[in-house]
Design a protein around this motif. Structure first.
Motif, PDB file in Angstrom:
ATOM      1  N   VAL A   1       0.951 -67.405  -1.784  1.00 56.75           N
ATOM      2  CA  VAL A   1       1.339 -65.931  -2.349  1.00 56.75           C
ATOM      3  C   VAL A   1       1.654 -65.014  -0.807  1.00 56.75           C
ATOM      4  N   LYS A   2       2.480 -64.416  -1.089  1.00 57.96           N
ATOM      5  CA  LYS A   2       2.928 -63.271   0.027  1.00 57.96           C
ATOM      6  C   LYS A   2       2.324 -62.001   0.184  1.00 57.96           C
ATOM      7  N   LEU A   3       1.206 -61.508   0.793  1.00 56.52           N
ATOM      8  CA  LEU A   3       0.880 -60.012   0.777  1.00 56.52           C
ATOM      9  C   LEU A   3       1.518 -59.320   1.706  1.00 56.52           C
ATOM     10  N   VAL A   4       1.900 -57.915   1.079  1.00 58.55           N
ATOM     11  CA  VAL A   4       2.665 -57.377   1.466  1.00 58.55           C
ATOM     12  C   VAL A   4       1.973 -55.754   1.670  1.00 58.55           C
ATOM     13  N   TYR A   5       1.792 -55.081   2.626  1.00 54.62           N
ATOM     14  CA  TYR A   5       1.342 -53.637   2.647  1.00 54.62           C
ATOM     15  C   TYR A   5       2.342 -52.703   2.835  1.00 54.62           C
ATOM     16  N   LYS A   6       2.728 -51.762   2.156  1.00 57.50           N
ATOM     17  CA  LYS A   6       3.604 -50.582   2.189  1.00 57.50           C
ATOM     18  C   LYS A   6       2.993 -49.378   2.215  1.00 57.50           C
ATOM     19  N   GLY A   7       1.668 -49.274   2.421  1.00 59.39           N
ATOM     20  CA  GLY A   7       0.916 -47.853   2.523  1.00 59.39           C
ATOM     21  C   GLY A   7       1.222 -47.165   3.791  1.00 59.39           C
ATOM     22  N   GLU A   8       1.052 -45.855   3.598  1.00 60.83           N
ATOM     23  CA  GLU A   8       1.556 -45.026   4.790  1.00 60.83           C
ATOM     24  C   GLU A   8       0.504 -45.239   5.942  1.00 60.83           C
ATOM     25  N   ASP A   9      -0.864 -45.323   5.514  1.00 57.44           N
ATOM     26  CA  ASP A   9      -1.951 -45.432   6.651  1.00 57.44           C
ATOM     27  C   ASP A   9      -2.084 -46.879   7.439  1.00 57.44           C
ATOM     28  N   LYS A  10      -2.378 -47.063   8.293  1.00 54.83           N
ATOM     29  CA  LYS A  10      -2.262 -48.420   9.028  1.00 54.83           C
ATOM     30  C   LYS A  10      -3.644 -49.138   8.326  1.00 54.83           C
ATOM     31  N   ILE A  11      -3.204 -50.513   8.188  1.00 57.34           N
ATOM     32  CA  ILE A  11      -4.654 -51.252   7.960  1.00 57.34           C
ATOM     33  C   ILE A  11      -4.783 -52.341   9.141  1.00 57.34           C
TER      34      ILE A  11
END
Length: 493
Positions: free
Chosen positions: A419-429
């Motif tokens: 599974v590929k996890l993708v983060y598209k939120g505005e704040d950094k993680i």
């Protein structure tokens, strides 16, 4: 009787089933080690190591602690008015090169190197400073011509064969704040940490020689209250300076384990310590916690459970009752391994961990000291790796500093159970956290076990067949903010 037995068995089954849904080990827990540089206690192992040897020793140290389940190191970067980094205010430490004021050759910045290597492993780096010690040993210490004891001798007092900054002088506090402010400004550290050496521990028959300063600045206070006021002032000024540069930077203190004895103060602990923070080191830790001037406290509870004068269990309970909503991490004396019957017991450290985990107001542990772990004393490395710290843990979030919740990760199904996890939120993680939850149980944080922490800020591929301890379990992912707040769960399987 049969009905009672049946009911009892049903109750036991329910309890066991419920326990299986709970976290085996906390998903939030501070797990750190103090790395002392003074006298080359931990790193570097001696003064004349080459730069490559210094680097190799530190990376090996990190690898060992990471394997033991630690998620932070507390590294002493200012042992005696000197620096293990290029400071505009204080000379290079003799414990790095063998001679104070001499830079490493070939030149490198040890602090920058240590921070980078620590962060590569997903661990936090807290910079540990001694506020007032200036010359560790007046007979043997190397002292550079530009050391403050040479350029500002009026700032210092001699006590017990050491030189100390005079805490009663406003210019001393200003200098200390300047050093810390510079450190916080220039380096990507995760926290500022100070230990128990405020006013020095008392020496029988010798008074700390600050009478002249007291006569000048006492302001009508008793000498004890004036000394405490000096410590209060520097803590407040440091807190204010740190927050002014980086509002989310954490500031912690590791005091001696006894604030006051009950015989001295009804609020004190049921102990009989010969010296205390309040009365001898002039550090009113409780005031600093109440005022919110520090974010965490790590009392050095280096006594064993059942100690006649300072019982670990009694002090653990006392500090939990006096943390005032700030984080409490317990300082463990792993260095005491083998020193008496209690510390020859392989269950001493495990028992201390089990005990502190009973309190929701304790958020973790710090161990003194790093080098002891190289010998795996009493098999404690094995206990941590295989049991107590077998699962990873996030550094506990501090909502008074940051409470921003990141967006949950999106998923893209790939072949072969990947599974590929993708983060598209505005704040950094800073990472993705992988959790397991028992089938049929509500997928929420308190029911989940953190089993994997993957350092990444945008995307990562997860092989579901390689997720630890996931057989027969549901698997979820969450985004982790730089300050360890987690997103809602995203189901992976």
């Amino acid at each position: 009787m049969k009905r009672i037995l049946t009911c009892s068995l049903l109750l036991l089954t329910t309890l066991l089933t419920t326990a299986s849904f709970a976290q085996v080990s906390p998903a939030y827990e501070f797990r750190a080690v103090w790395v002392a540089t003074v006298s080359n206690i931990d790193w570097p192992s001696r003064k004349n190591l080459s730069v490559e040897q210094q680097k190799l020793e530190f990376t090996r140290l990190l690898d060992m602690h990471q394997a033991n389940g630690m998620n932070a190191v507390i590294v002493q970067v200012r042992p005696a008015a000197d620096a293990l980094y290029p400071s505009p205010y204080e000379p290079w430490s003799e414990f790095l090169t063998g001679r104070q004021g001499v830079a490493p050759a070939p030149y490198y910045d040890p602090l920058e190197f240590m921070i980078d290597e620590t962060h590569k492993r997903g661990m936090e780096f807290h910079a540990w400073l001694n506020p007032y010690r200036a010359v560790f040993n007046m007979l043997t210490s190397s002292v550079a011509p530009n050391h403050l004891t040479k350029t500002k001798p009026e700032w210092f007092l001699v006590y017990g064969g050491k030189k100390y900054f005079n805490p009663g002088l406003p210019e001393v506090r200003e200098h200390t704040v300047k050093v810390v402010k510079d450190l916080v400004t220039r380096y990507n550290i995760d926290g500022v940490h100070m230990d128990d050496y405020f006013y020095p521990y008392r020496i029988d028959g010798k008074e700390f020689p600050d009478q002249k300063t007291y006569a000048q600045y006492g302001r009508g206070l008793s000498k004890d209250d004036w000394r405490r006021s000096n410590c209060d002032s520097v803590i407040f000024e440091l807190f204010t300076a740190i927050r002014s540069v980086k509002p989310k930077m954490r500031f912690g203190i590791s005091p001696f384990g006894i604030w006051r004895n009950k015989s001295q103060d009804p609020m004190g602990s049921d102990t009989r310590g010969g010296q205390t923070n309040y009365d001898d080191l002039y550090a009113d830790i409780l005031l600093w916690l109440q005022k919110g001037w520090i974010d965490y406290v790590t009392p050095q509870l280096y006594w064993e459970r059942g100690h006649k004068l300072a019982d670990y269990d009694i002090l653990l309970k006392w500090w939990n009752e006096h943390a005032y909503g700030k984080h409490l991490y317990i300082g463990h004396g792993i260095y005491r391994a083998g020193t008496n019957a209690a510390w020859r017991n392989p269950d001493e450290i495990p028992a201390e961990i089990r005990e502190l985990r009973k309190y929701s107001t304790t958020q973790g542990s710090i161990y003194f000291n790093s080098k002891v772990f190289e010998k795996n004393p009493n098999g404690w490395n094995d206990s941590l790796r295989n049991n107590y710290y077998r699962h990873p843990a996030l550094i506990p979030a501090m909502p008074w500093i940051d409470n921003a919740i990141p967006s949950q990760p999106l998923t893209e199904k790939l072949d072969n159970d990947q599974v590929k996890l993708v983060y598209k939120g505005e704040d950094k993680i800073r990472a993705f956290a992988i959790f397991t939850v028992a089938p049929g149980v509500e997928p929420k944080f308190t029911n989940a076990q953190l089993v994997q922490l993957i350092i990444a800020d945008k995307t990562v591929t997860v092989d579901l067949n390689k997720v630890p301890d996931a057989k027969g379990m549901k698997i979820y992912a969450a985004s982790v903010s730089p300050y360890n707040n987690i997103s809602p769960f995203t189901e992976l399987r």
